[in-house]
Design an enzyme around this catalytic site. Structure first.
Site, short mmCIF file in Angstrom:
data_model
loop_
_atom_site.label_atom_id
_atom_site.label_comp_id
_atom_site.label_asym_id
_atom_site.label_seq_id
_atom_site.Cartn_x
_atom_site.Cartn_y
_atom_site.Cartn_z
N LYS A 76 0.85 -1.19 0.00
CA LYS A 76 0.00 0.00 0.00
C LYS A 76 0.88 1.23 0.00
CE LYS A 76 -3.95 2.20 1.30
NZ LYS A 76 -3.73 2.99 0.07
N LYS A 100 5.92 2.34 8.16
CA LYS A 100 4.74 3.01 8.73
C LYS A 100 3.65 1.99 9.02
CE LYS A 100 5.35 7.38 6.32
NZ LYS A 100 4.77 8.47 5.59
N LYS A 112 4.85 2.01 -3.34
CA LYS A 112 4.89 3.43 -3.73
C LYS A 112 4.96 3.53 -5.24
CE LYS A 112 4.84 7.38 -1.61
NZ LYS A 112 4.19 7.64 -0.32
N THR A 196 -3.07 12.94 7.76
CA THR A 196 -1.64 13.02 8.11
C THR A 196 -1.44 14.07 9.18
OG1 THR A 196 -1.02 12.33 5.90
CG2 THR A 196 0.67 13.44 7.18
N ASN A 227 -0.35 20.51 1.85
CA ASN A 227 -1.44 19.73 2.43
C ASN A 227 -1.15 19.45 3.92
OD1 ASN A 227 -2.66 17.08 3.28
ND2 ASN A 227 -3.76 17.39 1.39
N SER A 354 -6.21 5.69 5.30
CA SER A 354 -6.35 4.96 4.03
C SER A 354 -6.79 3.52 4.31
CB SER A 354 -5.02 4.93 3.28
OG SER A 354 -4.95 5.98 2.36
P1 NAD Z 1 2.61 19.69 -0.71
O1 NAD Z 1 3.21 19.56 -2.08
O2 NAD Z 1 1.17 19.87 -0.54
O3 NAD Z 1 3.32 20.92 0.04
C1 NAD Z 1 4.71 21.08 0.18
C2 NAD Z 1 4.96 22.42 0.87
O4 NAD Z 1 6.35 22.55 1.13
C3 NAD Z 1 4.57 23.64 0.01
O5 NAD Z 1 4.16 24.68 0.87
C4 NAD Z 1 5.91 24.01 -0.65
O6 NAD Z 1 5.95 25.37 -1.06
C5 NAD Z 1 6.84 23.74 0.50
N1 NAD Z 1 8.23 23.49 0.12
C6 NAD Z 1 8.72 22.77 -0.91
N2 NAD Z 1 10.07 22.77 -0.86
C7 NAD Z 1 10.41 23.48 0.23
C8 NAD Z 1 11.63 23.83 0.83
N3 NAD Z 1 12.80 23.42 0.32
N4 NAD Z 1 11.60 24.56 1.96
C9 NAD Z 1 10.43 24.95 2.51
N5 NAD Z 1 9.24 24.65 2.00
C10 NAD Z 1 9.24 23.93 0.87
O7 NAD Z 1 3.16 18.42 0.08
P2 NAD Z 1 2.51 17.75 1.39
O8 NAD Z 1 1.52 16.74 0.96
O9 NAD Z 1 2.17 18.78 2.37
O10 NAD Z 1 3.78 16.92 1.89
C11 NAD Z 1 4.86 17.54 2.57
C12 NAD Z 1 5.76 16.47 3.14
O11 NAD Z 1 4.98 15.62 3.98
C13 NAD Z 1 6.40 15.54 2.10
O12 NAD Z 1 7.65 15.12 2.58
C14 NAD Z 1 5.45 14.37 2.07
O13 NAD Z 1 6.08 13.20 1.60
C15 NAD Z 1 5.08 14.28 3.54
N6 NAD Z 1 3.84 13.56 3.75
C16 NAD Z 1 2.66 14.06 3.32
C17 NAD Z 1 1.50 13.32 3.50
C18 NAD Z 1 0.15 13.85 3.10
O14 NAD Z 1 -0.85 13.15 3.34
N7 NAD Z 1 0.04 15.02 2.52
C19 NAD Z 1 1.57 12.06 4.11
C20 NAD Z 1 2.81 11.58 4.56
C21 NAD Z 1 3.94 12.35 4.37
#
Ligand code: NAD
Length: 420
Positions: A76, A100, A112, A196, A227, A354
């Site tokens: 998953k 996880k 993935k 998350t 997000n 999920s």
């Molecule tokens: P997203 O694309 O919605 O947002 C990313 C954010 O980080 C944006 O605000 C972007 O401008 C900012 N950003 C990008 N590069 C940056 C940098 N170098 N410095 C500072 N800010 C930066 O992504 P998301 O879904 O919020 O995910 C963020 C992290 O959380 C990722 O590592 C992702 O793998 C992890 N994550 C997200 C989820 C989820 O459900 N959304 C689940 C598990 C892990």
């Protein structure tokens, strides 16, 4: 290895994940064969996806699907659409998903997927054709009892809906459990979008209790306002914490008196960008070193390293992003008695809900948001406690403890199946 190669190796998330898995299996007393099995996905598919573009030309995209280990159950994990997707990154992310799933005790292994593309440069219909093409290309190895995709960076519930529809057409029956993160009307779960951030918030509350910190008096910095980061800012603000810093890819905002979170949430765009509206910003590097009690990296990899870990002021670091702290960064934070809640634990709320979505699809009976949240809270607290206690009892850092918890079930299942 020369100096440059050593530096690159430190920032290689795949290599560092393998190192911690090896350490975790050694600590648990497994033979090297177990590590040989777990250091790479058991299956890795690379596909070429032809997509008819709006101007009539055809563009060929490259996609991947990695399945890390299916001893416990189907694999998953999300699918990301991003120009920087690489095979190695997808592999590392599939291993993290296994960890996880193990930490929150789900009946899954990790998977993935990713496609090398820039969704910001593509039209709505081009994205639909790409999403459908990807499902056709990987349909042989995915399915509700084989491997279940979900959203990840730059993919959303609309993309999941197209993928579900394509899969259902291929199989000739509706199969909502094929994918999670769907719109509610297609069998999605309440609470999935914010899961998350919800899970991270629960971990922050548990960590604050351990440190004797009152969340209502706590100052929080969140790196990233996408997000994960934006929902988190809202939840922490609603819980009474003072969010003093946030950032996006273009810069950072910091105010020791607290930021106007409601205004920032209202003005951010769908890519999580908001700092461009302000004249006075600081860099992301500067933000990480500002005064605060809790620091939450929620953006990207390798943000806390040996170069800045000594300057972090927080007493708690909770990793909402995947891989934001290097091994050296982890060692420094641990030596400084900063409580680190590692990514594989802190961000496991998404895969947990999920799983709830898949359970609801399988039983055809749907839960309320309050039920989902209650169940998520119980799962996250249990996961936090087992990791925290293992770290204390075995005198290891929180990341290694989380890996030990995460890998144990998968290793046991592989052993019972007679693979090792
Ligand atoms: P997203 O694309 O919605 O947002 C990313 C954010 O980080 C944006 O605000 C972007 O401008 C900012 N950003 C990008 N590069 C940056 C940098 N170098 N410095 C500072 N800010 C930066 O992504 P998301 O879904 O919020 O995910 C963020 C992290 O959380 C990722 O590592 C992702 O793998 C992890 N994550 C997200 C989820 C989820 O459900 N959304 C689940 C598990 C892990």
């Amino acid at each position: 290895m020369d100096e440059k190669e050593k530096q690159l190796d430190k920032l290689d998330v795949f290599a560092s994940t393998q190192k911690v898995i090896k350490k975790a299996l050694d600590k648990l007393g497994y033979p090297n064969e177990m590590y040989e099995l777990m250091k790479e996905p058991i299956r890795m598919l690379t596909v070429r996806i032809p997509v008819r573009m709006d101007d009539g030309s055809t563009k060929i995209f490259t996609g991947f699907r990695a399945q890390h280990n299916d001893a416990v159950g189907p694999t998953k994990g999300g699918v990301r659409f991003h120009p920087n997707v690489t095979e190695k990154e997808v592999k590392a992310l599939s291993i993290w998903m296994s960890l996880k799933a193990g930490i929150v005790d789900l009946p899954y292994g990790g998977g993935k997927g990713g496609i090398i593309c820039d969704p910001r440069q593509m039209s709505f219909r081009e994205l639909e054709r790409l999403s459908r093409g990807y499902v056709r290309a990987i349909s042989q190895i995915v399915g509700p009892t084989k491997d279940i995709p979900a959203p990840d960076a730059f993919t959303n519930s609309q993309i999941m809906a197209w993928m579900l529809d394509e899969y259902s057409r291929i199989r000739e029956f509706d199969s909502p459990g094929f994918i999670t993160g769907k719109p509610i009307v297609l069998g999605g779960s309440h609470g999935r979008e914010s899961a998350t951030a919800n899970g991270v918030t629960i971990c922050i509350k548990e960590a604050a209790k351990k440190k004797g910190l009152n969340l209502e008096d706590a100052r929080v910095i969140i790196q990233g306002f996408g997000n994960a980061g934006s929902f988190l800012a809202k939840f922490l603000h609603d819980a009474g914490a003072l969010v003093v810093g946030i950032s996006d890819a273009y810069g950072a905002l910091y105010d020791p008196e607290g930021l106007d979170i409601e205004y920032l949430l209202d003005r951010r765009d769908s890519f999580g960008t908001v700092t461009k509206l302000f004249k006075e910003t600081m860099t992301n590097e500067e933000l990480l070193e500002q005064e605060c009690d809790i620091l939450v990296p929620a953006a990207s990899e390798n943000q806390i390293t040996e170069d800045n870990a000594h300057q972090i002021k927080a007493s708690i670091v909770v990793e909402a992003a995947n891989g934001p702290t290097t091994i050296e960064g982890t060692n420094i934070l641990t030596e400084r008695d900063i409580l680190l809640v590692p990514d594989v634990l802190a961000s496991a709320g998404g895969v947990t809900v999920s799983y709830f979505e898949w359970v609801q699809n399988n039983q055809g009976y749907y839960w309320t948001e309050a039920e989902v949240e209650r169940k998520l809270e119980a799962v996250m607290i249990q996961a936090f406690d087992s990791t925290y206690h293992l770290a204390r009892s075995r005198k290891v850092d929180m990341r290694l403890a989380a890996y030990m918890v995460g890998v144990r079930k998968m290793a046991e299942a592989s052993r019972f199946r007679g693979w090792i």
